[in-house]
Design an enzyme around this catalytic site. Structure first.
Site, PDB file in Angstrom:
ATOM      1  N   GLU A 233       8.656  -3.955 -10.794  1.00 29.55           N
ATOM      2  CA  GLU A 233       8.571  -3.480 -12.174  1.00 29.55           C
ATOM      3  C   GLU A 233       9.416  -4.318 -13.129  1.00 29.55           C
ATOM      4  O   GLU A 233       9.764  -3.870 -14.228  1.00 29.55           O
ATOM      5  CB  GLU A 233       9.011  -2.009 -12.230  1.00 29.55           C
ATOM      6  CG  GLU A 233       8.103  -1.101 -11.435  1.00 29.55           C
ATOM      7  CD  GLU A 233       8.624   0.320 -11.354  1.00 29.55           C
ATOM      8  OE1 GLU A 233       8.574   1.028 -12.376  1.00 29.55           O
ATOM      9  OE2 GLU A 233       9.073   0.725 -10.262  1.00 29.55           O
TER      10      GLU A 233
ATOM     11  N   SER B  76       5.782   3.129 -12.159  1.00 35.13           N
ATOM     12  CA  SER B  76       4.840   2.452 -13.049  1.00 35.13           C
ATOM     13  C   SER B  76       3.450   2.340 -12.444  1.00 35.13           C
ATOM     14  O   SER B  76       2.650   1.503 -12.864  1.00 35.13           O
ATOM     15  CB  SER B  76       5.357   1.050 -13.433  1.00 35.13           C
ATOM     16  OG  SER B  76       6.565   1.148 -14.153  1.00 35.13           O
TER      17      SER B  76
ATOM     18  N   TYR C 291       0.708   0.865 -19.894  1.00 35.44           N
ATOM     19  CA  TYR C 291       1.356  -0.218 -20.620  1.00 35.44           C
ATOM     20  C   TYR C 291       0.442  -1.073 -21.489  1.00 35.44           C
ATOM     21  O   TYR C 291       0.914  -1.979 -22.162  1.00 35.44           O
ATOM     22  CB  TYR C 291       2.120  -1.119 -19.627  1.00 35.44           C
ATOM     23  CG  TYR C 291       3.180  -0.347 -18.901  1.00 35.44           C
ATOM     24  CD1 TYR C 291       4.295   0.143 -19.577  1.00 35.44           C
ATOM     25  CD2 TYR C 291       3.069  -0.067 -17.543  1.00 35.44           C
ATOM     26  CE1 TYR C 291       5.269   0.875 -18.927  1.00 35.44           C
ATOM     27  CE2 TYR C 291       4.045   0.666 -16.877  1.00 35.44           C
ATOM     28  CZ  TYR C 291       5.135   1.131 -17.583  1.00 35.44           C
ATOM     29  OH  TYR C 291       6.083   1.867 -16.934  1.00 35.44           O
TER      30      TYR C 291
ATOM     31  N   ARG D  14      11.750  12.376 -17.221  1.00 32.38           N
ATOM     32  CA  ARG D  14      10.377  12.749 -17.550  1.00 32.38           C
ATOM     33  C   ARG D  14       9.719  13.313 -16.294  1.00 32.38           C
ATOM     34  O   ARG D  14       9.722  12.659 -15.245  1.00 32.38           O
ATOM     35  CB  ARG D  14       9.600  11.528 -18.049  1.00 32.38           C
ATOM     36  CG  ARG D  14       8.352  11.861 -18.858  1.00 32.38           C
ATOM     37  CD  ARG D  14       7.510  10.627 -19.119  1.00 32.38           C
ATOM     38  NE  ARG D  14       6.819  10.201 -17.920  1.00 32.38           N
ATOM     39  CZ  ARG D  14       6.807   8.942 -17.469  1.00 32.38           C
ATOM     40  NH1 ARG D  14       7.453   8.003 -18.107  1.00 32.38           N
ATOM     41  NH2 ARG D  14       6.147   8.650 -16.355  1.00 32.38           N
TER      42      ARG D  14
ATOM     43  N   ASP E  88       6.369  14.458 -14.495  1.00 32.00           N
ATOM     44  CA  ASP E  88       4.914  14.304 -14.547  1.00 32.00           C
ATOM     45  C   ASP E  88       4.255  15.383 -13.699  1.00 32.00           C
ATOM     46  O   ASP E  88       4.717  15.682 -12.592  1.00 32.00           O
ATOM     47  CB  ASP E  88       4.505  12.923 -14.023  1.00 32.00           C
ATOM     48  CG  ASP E  88       5.067  11.793 -14.868  1.00 32.00           C
ATOM     49  OD1 ASP E  88       5.398  12.035 -16.039  1.00 32.00           O
ATOM     50  OD2 ASP E  88       5.175  10.669 -14.343  1.00 32.00           O
TER      51      ASP E  88
ATOM     52  N   GLU F  60       6.059  13.930  -9.878  1.00 29.75           N
ATOM     53  CA  GLU F  60       7.332  13.250  -9.656  1.00 29.75           C
ATOM     54  C   GLU F  60       8.215  13.394 -10.881  1.00 29.75           C
ATOM     55  O   GLU F  60       7.759  13.786 -11.965  1.00 29.75           O
ATOM     56  CB  GLU F  60       7.116  11.770  -9.342  1.00 29.75           C
ATOM     57  CG  GLU F  60       6.461  10.969 -10.449  1.00 29.75           C
ATOM     58  CD  GLU F  60       6.256   9.514 -10.068  1.00 29.75           C
ATOM     59  OE1 GLU F  60       6.691   9.103  -8.972  1.00 29.75           O
ATOM     60  OE2 GLU F  60       5.667   8.792 -10.866  1.00 29.75           O
TER      61      GLU F  60
ATOM     62  N   ASN G 211      10.896  11.115 -13.211  1.00 29.74           N
ATOM     63  CA  ASN G 211      11.312   9.751 -13.548  1.00 29.74           C
ATOM     64  C   ASN G 211      12.687   9.807 -14.209  1.00 29.74           C
ATOM     65  O   ASN G 211      12.836  10.375 -15.292  1.00 29.74           O
ATOM     66  CB  ASN G 211      10.313   9.115 -14.510  1.00 29.74           C
ATOM     67  CG  ASN G 211       8.920   9.031 -13.906  1.00 29.74           C
ATOM     68  OD1 ASN G 211       8.591   8.085 -13.209  1.00 29.74           O
ATOM     69  ND2 ASN G 211       8.098  10.038 -14.159  1.00 29.74           N
TER      70      ASN G 211
ATOM     71  N   GLY H  59      10.104   4.875 -19.006  1.00 32.69           N
ATOM     72  CA  GLY H  59       9.847   3.669 -19.789  1.00 32.69           C
ATOM     73  C   GLY H  59      10.124   3.873 -21.265  1.00 32.69           C
ATOM     74  O   GLY H  59       9.935   4.966 -21.809  1.00 32.69           O
TER      75      GLY H  59
END
Length: 312
Positions: free
Chosen positions: A13, A143, A210, A248, A250, A262, A264, A268
């Site tokens: 990443e 990612s 992205y 974050r 998800d 998961e 994070n 990002g």
């Protein structure tokens, strides 16, 4: 205050990390902070490149970034850093371990198997326990890099083989069909929930995350009872996995039940990232968000040091 924006790193990443770092440097409040770009190409670089900074603003993703190792190094050096601590970073980076904790706590998460090798018996076990389709993921990573969907034995074999090229253990996860949500949390408070609908791939892959315009991402308003359920699930996950400062969560919403995918610990912060978009919807500009992350992180590191000093 000198803020070392640490980016690059050694994981797959690396390019995402550069995008995050660039955005952070661009948006740091110059009236408060003096940004110092720190580009890592190997782990040992960190020791010599962080001298003189007051705090490390982590723009790293993946191994030696989100997994607790860089956090541990910075603690050894006595340098405060942003985001969750060593334990939480390590827990959340291990998909199998974090899902085990979620399941033990009664927090819904899609069924899965963790594999450390591949043979025909293993593939049969996946088919028997999970069926198709399934997601095949490196156990450590983010990612959506290295993640594939398998719809039959041949595609499963290929996806598993590819995933093992990236990691020593992999997770094969049941595909729960529903609405994809992400729940940004700042200092223990849930920010506006974001609904995600990939435009091309059908799931939130690397391109959707992205590439601008590759996903339809919108702040959503859920019915009150459902919003409470999603909020409580996200915050329970945040607390269980010892997250701090920001994270974050998800999840997939199916039949009114949020299934956590998961957590994070270093979301990002690129131009297309969900966390700053959610903060903006809450009236928090990117500049202000970074300032809050730094302020909350300093308080968190001070609390951790106070506990250590008390124990000594």
């Amino acid at each position: 205050m000198k803020v070392g924006v640490i980016m690059g790193g050694v994981s797959s990443e690396r390019e995402v990390s550069f995008m995050t770092g660039k955005q952070m440097i661009e948006h740091l409040d110059r009236s408060k902070y003096d940004p110092v770009p720190i580009v890592l190409t190997k782990p040992e670089d960190l020791v010599g490149m962080t001298e003189g900074i007051d705090i490390a603003l982590l723009a790293l993703h993946g191994a030696y970034g989100e997994d607790g190792t860089v956090q541990g190094t910075l603690e050894t050096l006595g340098i405060p850093y942003t985001g969750s601590g060593v334990l939480s970073s390590s827990l959340c980076m291990d998909k199998d371990l974090s899902k085990r904790l979620l399941r033990a706590e009664g927090i819904p998460t899609p069924d899965w198997l963790c594999l450390t090798g591949m043979d025909e018996d293993t593939l049969e076990a996946v088919e028997e326990h999970l069926g198709y389709p399934v997601f095949v993921k490196p156990n450590h990573g983010g990612s959506s890099i290295g993640i594939q969907i398998a719809i039959d034995r041949n595609s499963l074999r290929t996806a598993v083989r590819d995933a093992f090229r990236r990691d020593q253990s992999i997770v094969v996860e049941q595909h729960v069909k529903g609405d994809e949500l992400t729940c940004p949390i700042l200092n223990g408070e849930l920010l506006p929930i974001v609904g995600i609908r990939p435009v091309h791939s059908g799931w939130f892959d690397y391109q959707a995350k992205y590439v601008e315009g590759a996903a339809d991402e919108q702040i959503i308003v859920l019915p009150a009872e459902l919003e409470t359920r999603v909020r409580e699930t996200a915050l329970a996950c945040y607390r269980l996995l010892k997250c701090s400062v920001y994270a974050r969560i998800d999840m997939i919403l199916k039949d009114g039940i949020p299934h956590v995918l998961e957590a994070n610990t270093l979301p990002g912060m690129t131009a297309t990232s969900l966390f700053p978009a959610s903060a903006q919807a809450a009236g928090i500009s990117f500049d202000r968000l970074l300032s809050l992350i730094i302020e909350y992180s300093l308080k968190e590191r001070n609390k951790e040091r106070a506990v250590i000093c008390h124990e000594q």
